[in-house]
Enzyme design. Structure first.
Site, PDB file in Angstrom:
ATOM      1  N   TRP A   1       5.383   5.856  -7.829  1.00  0.00           N
ATOM      2  CA  TRP A   1       4.382   6.156  -6.812  1.00  0.00           C
ATOM      3  C   TRP A   1       4.349   7.510  -6.387  1.00  0.00           C
ATOM      4  O   TRP A   1       5.433   8.193  -6.355  1.00  0.00           O
ATOM      5  CB  TRP A   1       4.841   5.281  -5.632  1.00  0.00           C
ATOM      6  CG  TRP A   1       4.104   4.009  -5.236  1.00  0.00           C
ATOM      7  CD1 TRP A   1       3.966   2.648  -5.875  1.00  0.00           C
ATOM      8  CD2 TRP A   1       2.983   3.802  -4.326  1.00  0.00           C
ATOM      9  NE1 TRP A   1       3.276   2.034  -5.199  1.00  0.00           N
ATOM     10  CE2 TRP A   1       2.470   2.400  -4.387  1.00  0.00           C
ATOM     11  CE3 TRP A   1       2.302   4.909  -3.624  1.00  0.00           C
ATOM     12  CZ2 TRP A   1       1.176   2.183  -3.581  1.00  0.00           C
ATOM     13  CZ3 TRP A   1       1.082   4.410  -2.680  1.00  0.00           C
ATOM     14  CH2 TRP A   1       0.721   2.925  -2.697  1.00  0.00           C
TER      15      TRP A   1
ATOM     16  N   LEU B   1       7.351   8.242   0.478  1.00  0.00           N
ATOM     17  CA  LEU B   1       6.507   7.341   1.008  1.00  0.00           C
ATOM     18  C   LEU B   1       5.514   8.415   1.978  1.00  0.00           C
ATOM     19  O   LEU B   1       5.876   9.223   2.676  1.00  0.00           O
ATOM     20  CB  LEU B   1       7.312   6.558   2.255  1.00  0.00           C
ATOM     21  CG  LEU B   1       8.203   5.315   1.566  1.00  0.00           C
ATOM     22  CD1 LEU B   1       9.312   4.837   2.449  1.00  0.00           C
ATOM     23  CD2 LEU B   1       7.059   4.265   0.982  1.00  0.00           C
ATOM     24  N   ILE B   2       4.215   7.746   2.045  1.00  0.00           N
ATOM     25  CA  ILE B   2       3.336   8.612   2.690  1.00  0.00           C
ATOM     26  C   ILE B   2       2.435   7.470   3.584  1.00  0.00           C
ATOM     27  O   ILE B   2       1.978   6.647   3.241  1.00  0.00           O
ATOM     28  CB  ILE B   2       2.189   9.536   1.753  1.00  0.00           C
ATOM     29  CG1 ILE B   2       2.979  10.573   1.065  1.00  0.00           C
ATOM     30  CG2 ILE B   2       0.957  10.133   2.592  1.00  0.00           C
ATOM     31  CD1 ILE B   2       2.139  11.299  -0.107  1.00  0.00           C
TER      32      ILE B   2
ATOM     33  N   THR C   1      -1.900   1.181   7.869  1.00  0.00           N
ATOM     34  CA  THR C   1      -1.400   0.149   8.462  1.00  0.00           C
ATOM     35  C   THR C   1       0.312   0.573   8.665  1.00  0.00           C
ATOM     36  O   THR C   1       0.812   1.561   8.346  1.00  0.00           O
ATOM     37  CB  THR C   1      -1.499  -1.256   7.382  1.00  0.00           C
ATOM     38  OG1 THR C   1      -0.522  -0.551   6.336  1.00  0.00           O
ATOM     39  CG2 THR C   1      -2.700  -1.295   6.712  1.00  0.00           C
TER      40      THR C   1
ATOM     41  N   HIS D   1       2.550  -0.814   6.791  1.00  0.00           N
ATOM     42  CA  HIS D   1       3.333  -0.698   5.701  1.00  0.00           C
ATOM     43  C   HIS D   1       4.357   0.199   5.480  1.00  0.00           C
ATOM     44  O   HIS D   1       5.491  -0.097   5.093  1.00  0.00           O
ATOM     45  CB  HIS D   1       2.205  -0.806   4.590  1.00  0.00           C
ATOM     46  CG  HIS D   1       2.935  -1.585   3.167  1.00  0.00           C
ATOM     47  ND1 HIS D   1       2.780  -0.847   2.010  1.00  0.00           N
ATOM     48  CD2 HIS D   1       3.543  -2.583   3.066  1.00  0.00           C
ATOM     49  CE1 HIS D   1       3.194  -1.724   1.136  1.00  0.00           C
ATOM     50  NE2 HIS D   1       3.873  -2.679   1.782  1.00  0.00           N
TER      51      HIS D   1
ATOM     52  N   ARG E   1       7.918  19.724   1.035  1.00  0.00           N
ATOM     53  CA  ARG E   1       9.429  19.386   0.877  1.00  0.00           C
ATOM     54  C   ARG E   1       9.730  19.073  -0.545  1.00  0.00           C
ATOM     55  O   ARG E   1      10.930  18.760  -0.928  1.00  0.00           O
ATOM     56  CB  ARG E   1       9.531  17.840   1.658  1.00  0.00           C
ATOM     57  CG  ARG E   1       9.594  18.288   3.337  1.00  0.00           C
ATOM     58  CD  ARG E   1       9.252  17.137   3.947  1.00  0.00           C
ATOM     59  NE  ARG E   1       9.316  17.659   5.610  1.00  0.00           N
ATOM     60  CZ  ARG E   1       8.256  18.344   6.049  1.00  0.00           C
ATOM     61  NH1 ARG E   1       7.201  18.632   5.389  1.00  0.00           N
ATOM     62  NH2 ARG E   1       8.446  18.594   7.373  1.00  0.00           N
TER      63      ARG E   1
HETATM   64  N1  LIG Z   1       2.747   3.034  -0.085  1.00  0.00           N
HETATM   65  C1  LIG Z   1       3.852   3.627  -1.263  1.00  0.00           C
HETATM   66  C2  LIG Z   1       4.696   2.688  -1.757  1.00  0.00           C
HETATM   67  N2  LIG Z   1       4.322   1.175  -1.594  1.00  0.00           N
HETATM   68  C3  LIG Z   1       4.679   0.191  -2.691  1.00  0.00           C
HETATM   69  C4  LIG Z   1       6.187  -0.234  -2.477  1.00  0.00           C
HETATM   70  O1  LIG Z   1       7.215   0.740  -2.524  1.00  0.00           O
HETATM   71  C5  LIG Z   1       6.482  -1.454  -3.401  1.00  0.00           C
HETATM   72  O2  LIG Z   1       6.593  -0.669  -4.738  1.00  0.00           O
HETATM   73  C6  LIG Z   1       5.640  -2.614  -3.397  1.00  0.00           C
HETATM   74  O3  LIG Z   1       5.633  -3.127  -2.055  1.00  0.00           O
HETATM   75  C7  LIG Z   1       5.945  -3.756  -4.388  1.00  0.00           C
HETATM   76  O4  LIG Z   1       7.231  -3.940  -3.979  1.00  0.00           O
HETATM   77  N3  LIG Z   1       5.604   2.935  -2.513  1.00  0.00           N
HETATM   78  C8  LIG Z   1       6.135   4.101  -2.472  1.00  0.00           C
HETATM   79  O5  LIG Z   1       7.335   4.599  -2.938  1.00  0.00           O
HETATM   80  N4  LIG Z   1       5.343   5.159  -1.721  1.00  0.00           N
HETATM   81  C9  LIG Z   1       4.187   4.817  -0.827  1.00  0.00           C
HETATM   82  O6  LIG Z   1       3.929   5.748  -0.255  1.00  0.00           O
HETATM   83  C1  LIG Z   2       3.692   3.579   2.436  1.00  0.00           C
HETATM   84  C2  LIG Z   2       2.628   2.803   2.196  1.00  0.00           C
HETATM   85  O1  LIG Z   2       2.956   1.521   1.720  1.00  0.00           O
HETATM   86  C3  LIG Z   2       1.141   3.257   2.598  1.00  0.00           C
HETATM   87  O2  LIG Z   2       0.716   4.503   1.679  1.00  0.00           O
HETATM   88  C4  LIG Z   2       0.276   1.973   2.096  1.00  0.00           C
HETATM   89  O3  LIG Z   2      -1.017   2.642   2.909  1.00  0.00           O
HETATM   90  P1  LIG Z   2      -1.769   1.719   3.734  1.00  0.00           P
HETATM   91  O4  LIG Z   2      -0.797   1.379   4.923  1.00  0.00           O
HETATM   92  O5  LIG Z   2      -3.088   2.276   4.221  1.00  0.00           O
HETATM   93  O6  LIG Z   2      -2.124   0.227   3.038  1.00  0.00           O
END
Ligand SMILES: Nc1c(NC[C@H](O)[C@H](O)[C@H](O)CO)[nH]c(=O)[nH]c1=O
Ligand SMILES: CC(=O)[C@@H](O)COP(=O)(O)O
Length: 210
Positions: free
Chosen positions: A31, A135-136, A140, A142, A181
């Site tokens: 990712w 992670l960005i 939501t 998430h 970063r």
């Molecule tokens: N949104 C991001 C994710 N989402 C995917 C999860 O980490 C995971 O792979 C999925 O939920 C299946 O278990 N991962 C990142 O590394 N960075 C993101 O921004």
């Molecule tokens: C960190 C995440 O999982 C995020 O990038 C997913 O984006 P969203 O919250 O718009 O589904």
């Protein structure tokens, strides 16, 4: 803190860090690969700058940050088990060699036992692990759930396995924060590659002793 302050790395420990005998695991996500790959490069450069040999750095990748804790624990445990197996195999080889020696036959069994014992670093357990992801924040919750789970999960891996596990996951509100970063340029600003700090931290923590 000025906008450029947070781009500075960690103050050097001042202690000599000789990583030449260390075996290090680097697990990174696919990712946000463009940014993650820069962080991995920074970590590898820092590890080698502290003496860690490239052949003693194991690099694996996983889909996303949520997979990092499970992957790190699995690979650390595999290396620990492999090391245990190696020790028992060497003991068996040495016992056989002793038996052969007693029968005044030298050479192959002793040499084989010595060979398998001579390569412990590649077969041995990991001395440290670096888990790298980005992670960005999206639209939501998430982001929050993954960030919380991954930070606690990686802390647990380090404590449960006894292998220092460096938290190399950027938790950013936008991609510009992540790029800075990872040492990339955003507008007129050039960031600091936090991967370099993580590599140095891995060596320092692997060598920490009373
Ligand atoms: N949104 C991001 C994710 N989402 C995917 C999860 O980490 C995971 O792979 C999925 O939920 C299946 O278990 N991962 C990142 O590394 N960075 C993101 O921004
Ligand atoms: C960190 C995440 O999982 C995020 O990038 C997913 O984006 P969203 O919250 O718009 O589904």
């Amino acid at each position: 803190m000025s906008s450029s302050d947070f781009h500075k790395g960690v103050k050097e420990t001042g202690r000599k860090l000789d990583g030449s005998g260390l075996k290090v695991l680097v697990v990174h996500t696919r990712w946000n690969a463009e940014i993650v790959d820069e962080l991995v490069r920074g970590s590898l450069q820092a590890l080698e700058a502290h003496g860690v040999q490239r052949q003693n750095i194991v690099v694996r990748d996983v889909p996303g940050a949520y997979e990092l804790p499970g992957a790190a624990q699995r690979l650390i445990r595999q290396a620990q088990q492999q090391s245990t197996n190696l020790v028992s195999n060497v003991v068996e080889d040495l016992m056989a060699a002793a038996g052969e020696l007693a029968g005044s036959v030298r050479g192959s069994a002793v040499a084989a036992a010595a060979d398998s014992a001579a390569d412990p670093i590649k077969q041995g357990p990991f001395d440290a692990a670096i888990c790298i992801g980005v992670l960005i924040k999206g639209s939501t919750m998430h982001f929050e759930y993954i960030a919380d789970a991954v930070s606690h999960g990686l802390m647990r891996v380090g404590l449960d396995t006894g292998v220092p596990t460096v938290f190399g996951v950027l938790t950013c509100l936008d991609s510009d924060q992540a790029k800075l970063r990872a040492g990339q340029r955003v507008g007129a600003e050039t960031g600091h590659n936090h991967g370099a700090d993580w590599g140095a931290a891995a060596v320092e923590m692997a060598l920490l002793e009373i």
